[in-house]
Design a protein around this motif. Structure first.
Motif, PDB file in Angstrom:
ATOM      1  N   ARG A   4      13.072 -41.181  52.160  1.00 26.88           N
ATOM      2  CA  ARG A   4      12.205 -40.605  53.179  1.00 26.88           C
ATOM      3  C   ARG A   4      12.108 -41.529  54.378  1.00 26.88           C
ATOM      4  NH1 ARG A   4       9.876 -36.251  51.662  1.00 26.88           N
ATOM      5  NH2 ARG A   4       8.027 -36.308  53.021  1.00 26.88           N
ATOM      6  N   GLN A  18       8.031 -39.809  57.751  1.00 25.16           N
ATOM      7  CA  GLN A  18       7.662 -38.978  56.603  1.00 25.16           C
ATOM      8  C   GLN A  18       6.717 -39.718  55.667  1.00 25.16           C
ATOM      9  OE1 GLN A  18      11.728 -38.165  55.395  1.00 25.16           O
ATOM     10  NE2 GLN A  18      11.521 -35.992  55.935  1.00 25.16           N
ATOM     11  N   GLN A  24       3.267 -39.648  57.154  1.00 31.01           N
ATOM     12  CA  GLN A  24       2.675 -38.328  56.979  1.00 31.01           C
ATOM     13  C   GLN A  24       2.266 -38.080  55.521  1.00 31.01           C
ATOM     14  OE1 GLN A  24       1.722 -36.145  59.294  1.00 31.01           O
ATOM     15  NE2 GLN A  24       2.394 -37.619  60.845  1.00 31.01           N
ATOM     16  N   ASP A  25       3.037 -38.626  54.591  1.00 32.51           N
ATOM     17  CA  ASP A  25       2.690 -38.493  53.171  1.00 32.51           C
ATOM     18  C   ASP A  25       1.339 -39.141  52.877  1.00 32.51           C
ATOM     19  OD1 ASP A  25       4.959 -37.090  52.536  1.00 32.51           O
ATOM     20  OD2 ASP A  25       6.072 -38.817  51.775  1.00 32.51           O
ATOM     21  N   ASN A  59      -1.453 -37.026  54.651  1.00 37.32           N
ATOM     22  CA  ASN A  59      -1.677 -35.743  53.974  1.00 37.32           C
ATOM     23  C   ASN A  59      -2.039 -35.888  52.494  1.00 37.32           C
ATOM     24  OD1 ASN A  59      -1.001 -34.376  56.361  1.00 37.32           O
ATOM     25  ND2 ASN A  59       1.182 -34.422  55.859  1.00 37.32           N
ATOM     26  N   LYS A  60      -2.137 -37.169  52.034  1.00 38.73           N
ATOM     27  CA  LYS A  60      -2.486 -37.462  50.644  1.00 38.73           C
ATOM     28  C   LYS A  60      -1.410 -36.978  49.661  1.00 38.73           C
ATOM     29  CE  LYS A  60      -6.458 -39.056  52.066  1.00 38.73           C
ATOM     30  NZ  LYS A  60      -6.725 -40.530  52.110  1.00 38.73           N
ATOM     31  N   SER A  61      -0.171 -36.844  50.154  1.00 43.88           N
ATOM     32  CA  SER A  61       0.929 -36.489  49.249  1.00 43.88           C
ATOM     33  C   SER A  61       1.244 -37.646  48.311  1.00 43.88           C
ATOM     34  CB  SER A  61       2.178 -36.105  50.053  1.00 43.88           C
ATOM     35  OG  SER A  61       1.924 -34.967  50.849  1.00 43.88           O
ATOM     36  N   ILE A  62       0.987 -38.858  48.787  1.00 43.60           N
ATOM     37  CA  ILE A  62       1.043 -40.035  47.918  1.00 43.60           C
ATOM     38  C   ILE A  62      -0.281 -40.769  48.067  1.00 43.60           C
ATOM     39  CG2 ILE A  62       3.550 -40.278  48.046  1.00 43.60           C
ATOM     40  CD1 ILE A  62       3.147 -42.597  49.982  1.00 43.60           C
TER      41      ILE A  62
END
Length: 283
Positions: free
Chosen positions: A5, A9, A12-13, A16-19
């Protein structure tokens, strides 16, 4: 094979709390919880303050300290904070979330940034100014959002007041030292613009205060940044004060406070263009 990534990215992760914050730092720290690799996301954060803002506010207060103390954003390697300013490792550990209190103040070679338990605001205020963020972001998990720039934390920094004469003497003294000794500065990233000294300053000019950040560069020369309101008026004053340093390059940088910019001044004869701050936008 999964494609790595990009830095954007990854940012942004986190936003956005993707990680999780824990997962983000786990990939960047060693067994002693130190940021052990470069922070490639730093260039994006510096160039795009609106992303910088979202990223920092998505982290805990301790996480913000861990990011802001990274050499890519701070401009100084953490290990030099002790020798230059007397910021001990216990204080740094505490700011990053480890409940350790500093008791013994180490020696320093430039000037002390007080680190006793009752004076941690000095360190936090200095870091907020250097990082161009409201100090409230380092005090509260969910700070009140204000589009005005508060400069009161300048007064929490030790040794902050200078007159025009002491200011120019400071610049001349340290620039001469750096030029004379720059070959002795060792770095794993020789092309990165590290600072020899970064100093918040309240310049006393007649009856007014001018709020500045001075960065003496390891490669020679310096960058002066003006904070607060009335920057154009203060720019005229600074042009006059900085006349001994020759022709000046004037630009600005964006900040995390919406629609607020800081004027930056660089002496052209002292600073190679390749060492201009990455966030510098020429006027």
């Amino acid at each position: 094979m999964k494609k790595p990534r990009s830095e954007y990215q990854i940012i942004q992760d986190v936003i956005n709390k993707s990680i999780s914050e824990e997962e983000y730092f786990k990939k960047r720290t060693d067994s002693k919880d130190r940021l052990s690799i470069d922070l490639p996301e730093a260039s994006i954060l510096k160039k795009h303050p609106h992303i910088y803002r979202e990223f920092l506010l998505s982290l805990s207060v301790e996480g913000r300290f861990r990011i802001l103390l990274a050499k890519d954003l701070l401009g100084i390697v953490q290990t030099k904070l002790r020798g230059k300013y007397g910021v001990d490792n216990n204080t740094l550990a505490y700011l990053k979330g480890n409940d350790t209190r500093a008791e013994v103040l180490p020696e320093y070679t430039i000037r002390p940034i007080r680190t006793k338990w009752s004076r941690l605001l000095d360190v936090k205020s200095s870091l907020a100014i250097i990082s161009r963020i409201p100090v409230e972001w380092l005090l509260h998990e969910k700070p009140l959002m204000d589009d005005k720039w508060n400069l009161n934390h300048f007064y929490a920094v030790d040794n902050v007041y200078l007159t025009p004469v002491s200011f120019t003497n400071y610049l001349q003294k340290f620039n001469e030292y750096v030029v004379k000794n720059k070959d002795s500065f060792t770095s794993t990233r020789p092309n990165f613009t590290f600072a020899y000294d970064i100093r918040p300053i309240v310049l006393i000019h007649d009856s007014k205060h001018i709020y500045l950040l001075a960065s003496i560069l390891e490669q020679g020369g310096f960058v002066i940044e003006i904070f607060g309101i009335n920057q154009l008026m203060n720019l005229d004053i600074m042009r006059e004060i900085l006349k001994p340093f020759g022709k000046l390059k004037v630009g600005y940088c964006k900040t995390v406070v919406q629609n607020h910019y800081n004027i930056q001044i660089i002496p052209e004869e002292l600073v190679n263009a390749k060492h201009y701050p990455i966030e510098f936008i020429e006027i």
